[in-house]
Design an enzyme around this catalytic site. Structure first.
Site, PDB file in Angstrom:
ATOM      1  N   HIS A 101     -13.508   6.346   2.749  1.00 19.23           N
ATOM      2  CA  HIS A 101     -12.219   6.478   3.450  1.00 19.23           C
ATOM      3  C   HIS A 101     -11.375   7.537   2.766  1.00 19.23           C
ATOM      4  O   HIS A 101     -11.686   7.989   1.667  1.00 19.23           O
ATOM      5  CB  HIS A 101     -11.471   5.144   3.500  1.00 19.23           C
ATOM      6  N   HIS A 116       0.842  -1.210   0.000  1.00 27.62           N
ATOM      7  CA  HIS A 116       0.000   0.000   0.000  1.00 27.62           C
ATOM      8  C   HIS A 116       0.873   1.255   0.000  1.00 27.62           C
ATOM      9  O   HIS A 116       1.780   1.381   0.826  1.00 27.62           O
ATOM     10  CB  HIS A 116      -0.914  -0.042   1.225  1.00 27.62           C
ATOM     11  N   ASP A 145      -4.784   4.360   4.740  1.00 27.88           N
ATOM     12  CA  ASP A 145      -6.217   4.585   4.588  1.00 27.88           C
ATOM     13  C   ASP A 145      -6.820   4.852   5.962  1.00 27.88           C
ATOM     14  O   ASP A 145      -6.614   4.069   6.901  1.00 27.88           O
ATOM     15  CB  ASP A 145      -6.907   3.353   3.979  1.00 27.88           C
ATOM     16  N   HIS A 156      -7.454   8.171   1.451  1.00 26.43           N
ATOM     17  CA  HIS A 156      -6.115   7.613   1.199  1.00 26.43           C
ATOM     18  C   HIS A 156      -5.121   8.765   1.260  1.00 26.43           C
ATOM     19  O   HIS A 156      -5.297   9.772   0.579  1.00 26.43           O
ATOM     20  CB  HIS A 156      -6.067   6.928  -0.172  1.00 26.43           C
TER      21      HIS A 156
HETATM   22 ZN    ZN Z   1      -5.309   3.449   0.073  1.00 31.50          ZN
END
Ligand code: ZN
Length: 175
Positions: A108, A23, A27, A110
């Site tokens: 969410h 990733h 998040d 990021h």
């Molecule tokens: Zn993300």
């Protein structure tokens, strides 16, 4: 409540079924349309939309890091805007099916940070760096001044104590 106070759903460099590659950021589980504050000062370099990050904002800091916010429902800034830490730059999105949600399973934010040499870094490390930079120019002189004040007061207390004790001693001798 700051964006970073919300629970983390995917950590930096984490891999899972939805993120087969490490990733690229963190998040945070923000409810839909939560105001997004800037984590540092900078200038907005891009406002765009793609299939992965959906509606996203990039800004460049004075120390050349690039900060990326992804899956927004609304932009509150435009390219070329100067922003300060804490300014609201957009609203969070990420609801699947919504325009600009990008690759997302639920609302969410990021957050990604690229260091000045272009490599990804852990946003948490970057944010603690910003904290330290903000406090250091003032903290040290303030600590020094406080130390002087404390020493000065302490010196006076010692002088007064000695005078009082000598005074009492003189009174004791005389009587
Ligand atoms: Zn993300």
């Amino acid at each position: 409540m700051a964006i970073t106070d919300y629970p983390i759903t995917t950590k930096f460099q984490e891999k899972d079924w939805f993120h087969p590659n490490p990733h690229s950021g963190i998040d945070y589980a923000l409810p839909l349309n939560t105001p997004l504050e800037a984590i540092s000062d900078g200038m907005i370099t891009s406002i765009s939309t793609n299939d992965i990050l959906g509606n996203n904002i990039r800004y460049k800091t004075s120390t050349d890091e690039i900060i990326v916010y992804g899956h927004l429902s609304e932009f509150k800034v435009k390219e070329g805007d100067y922003i300060h830490k804490g300014d609201i730059i957009g609203l969070s999105g990420g609801m699947p099916g919504m325009q600009g949600a990008g690759h997302s399973t639920g609302p969410h934010l990021h957050l990604s940070v690229y260091s000045s040499n272009g490599t990804l870094m852990n946003p948490i490390d970057y944010m603690s760096q910003v904290q330290n930079n903000n406090s250091s120019p003032f903290l040290f002189p303030i600590m020094l001044i406080l130390l002087f004040i404390i020493l000065w007061k302490f010196k006076k207390v010692i002088v007064y104590s000695v005078v009082v004790i000598m005074g009492l001693f003189v009174i004791f001798i005389v009587s």
